[in-house]
Design an enzyme around this catalytic site. Structure first.
Site, mmCIF file in Angstrom:
data_model
loop_
_atom_site.group_PDB
_atom_site.id
_atom_site.type_symbol
_atom_site.label_atom_id
_atom_site.label_comp_id
_atom_site.label_asym_id
_atom_site.label_seq_id
_atom_site.Cartn_x
_atom_site.Cartn_y
_atom_site.Cartn_z
ATOM 1 N N THR A 1 0.857 -1.227 0.264
ATOM 2 C CA THR A 1 0.158 -0.640 0.400
ATOM 3 C C THR A 1 0.898 1.466 -0.285
ATOM 4 O O THR A 1 0.499 2.099 -0.654
ATOM 5 C CB THR A 1 -1.061 -0.108 1.188
ATOM 6 O OG1 THR A 1 -0.571 0.457 1.950
ATOM 7 C CG2 THR A 1 -1.909 -0.614 1.459
ATOM 8 N N ASP A 2 1.851 1.074 0.681
ATOM 9 C CA ASP A 2 2.499 2.331 0.763
ATOM 10 C C ASP A 2 3.302 2.785 -0.887
ATOM 11 O O ASP A 2 3.022 3.912 -1.121
ATOM 12 C CB ASP A 2 4.244 1.710 0.835
ATOM 13 C CG ASP A 2 4.110 2.416 2.739
ATOM 14 O OD1 ASP A 2 3.273 3.950 2.684
ATOM 15 O OD2 ASP A 2 4.812 2.024 3.677
ATOM 16 N N LEU A 3 3.815 1.908 -1.443
ATOM 17 C CA LEU A 3 4.284 1.441 -2.882
ATOM 18 C C LEU A 3 3.446 2.188 -3.939
ATOM 19 O O LEU A 3 3.186 3.153 -5.058
ATOM 20 C CB LEU A 3 5.339 0.468 -3.257
ATOM 21 C CG LEU A 3 6.388 0.808 -2.675
ATOM 22 C CD1 LEU A 3 7.087 -0.953 -2.813
ATOM 23 C CD2 LEU A 3 7.477 1.312 -2.790
#
Length: 396
Positions: free
Chosen positions: A168-170
């Site tokens: 989800t960060d990337l």
């Protein structure tokens, strides 16, 4: 003659830390934008990750190549004033504080857009700028749970597992990047900037294409399937005598060919395996039959045989094998740069291949505050002003 860069002439203020925001900003730097990373006096927290030497670390370098670092204390009046002067001549600003933090500093989109109507302002947060959870912090592990990813990752009946990479960060960084580039194109036509709102939870939900399809189609709540695909079978890891390989017989033609290779052409005509929907319904029975055959020989045997018959398959590499893979090497997905503190550093290359304006991934990450004077001078600050900022602690 060196090739030009796709984003030459665009200036970006990167007011982000850790991963989602720095990753988004780094991709803009790779594509040629002038990236000015605005760090607090202590620096981005990834500067202290394992392997750090002083205020430099491999983790920071991996997410901040090609940027210039300037240290401004945005909690100080003089630091905020300096930041506003930079924002007046900036094309893009990226921040990943909790919603409301930049507004509280007088540096939110509404305030800065009045000074620079062409500003494209991207906010990346855990839950987004609206909704009941907007004030919560953003962490990949938590977002993977909220977005449902952990509920369908791992083996059936086992404890929940997060995706191995910070998905989800990337992906929030990537979605923000798409919004930024779309906003640049819109500004070409309208002359106006806009606010982009991306979040980790939104990104995780948006990636759940097959899971949403299964649920919206009335087929129940998606469950963990290990490596298996929920819409196709066989499409998963299968056991061999000495480990596992991946196998993807994703259509009728490939499935019939697989049955022939495994010595069981009759499988393709049996009712439980006769079409894609039936194979998904009877996935476990099909997997058991396949593995009863593949477990009798090593991985190398099956990879050679399956490849010879043009059936999609592959090894399950560890990362030592990944970075030694001739295909990965040929695609320049590993690059080396010299760093004044860390020495010779290996980092990831760019997956974006462009014929006329290729990304530049050869530049290292900046030292903390390495470019403070340089950037401030470009913004019109005189030597006395810069010295005063330093004396007050508002700049470093």
């Amino acid at each position: 003659m060196s090739k030009s860069s796709a984003l030459d002439g665009l200036r970006v203020l990167d007011v982000t830390q850790v991963m989602a925001g720095p990753f988004c900003a780094m991709l803009l730097a790779d594509l040629g934008a002038d990236l000015i990373k605005v760090e607090p006096p202590a620096g981005d927290s990834t500067r202290q990750m394992p392997g750090a030497v002083g205020t430099d670390s491999p983790g920071f370098n991996a997410l901040n190549r090609g940027k210039r670092s300037i240290v401004l204390d945005l909690k100080a009046d003089a630091g905020r004033d300096a930041f506003i002067r930079l924002a007046r001549s900036t094309d893009i600003l990226i921040e990943n504080y909790r919603p409301g933090v930049m507004d509280g500093l007088g540096l939110g989109y509404a305030a800065l857009a009045t000074l620079n109507p062409r500003l494209i302002y991207a906010s990346i947060s855990g839950y987004g700028q609206s909704g009941p959870d907007r004030g919560k912090g953003g962490f990949d592990l938590i977002a993977q749970g909220v977005a449902g990813i952990m509920s369908i990752t791992g083996e059936p009946g086992r404890p929940p597992v997060k995706a191995g990479v910070p998905l989800t960060d990337l992906s929030a960084g990537l979605f923000a990047l798409v919004g930024i580039l779309a906003a640049v194109e819109h500004r070409h036509r309208s002359g106006a900037g806009q606010h982009i709102d991306a979040s980790l939870v939104d990104a995780g939900v948006a990636l759940s294409v097959w899971e949403a399809t299964e649920y919206f189609s009335g087929l129940g709540i998606p469950q963990a399937l290990g490596s298996a695909h929920r819409m196709i079978a066989p499409y998963q890891a299968v056991r061999c005598a000495d480990g596992y390989i991946t196998l993807g017989a994703a259509n009728e033609r490939l499935f019939r060919r697989l049955c022939d290779v495994l010595g069981h052409p009759e499988w393709s005509t049996q009712p439980e395996f006769a079409d894609g929907a039936s194979r998904v319904l009877h996935r476990q029975a099909l997997t058991d039959r396949i593995e009863a055959v593949t477990a009798a020989a090593p991985r190398s045997h099956w990879l050679t045989l399956l490849n010879a018959n043009d059936i999609p398959c592959g090894p399950i590499n560890d990362y030592a094998q990944v970075f030694a893979d001739p295909q990965v090497v040929a695609r320049e997905m590993v690059v080396e740069t010299d760093h004044p503190t860390l020495g010779r550093v290996r980092t990831l290359g760019s997956p974006i291949k462009m014929s006329a304006t290729p990304p530049d991934v050869s530049r290292r990450g900046p030292r903390l505050g390495e470019h403070t004077d340089e950037v401030l001078r470009e913004a019109g600050f005189g030597s006395d002003e810069i010295a005063a900022l330093r004396r007050s602690g508002a700049a470093r």
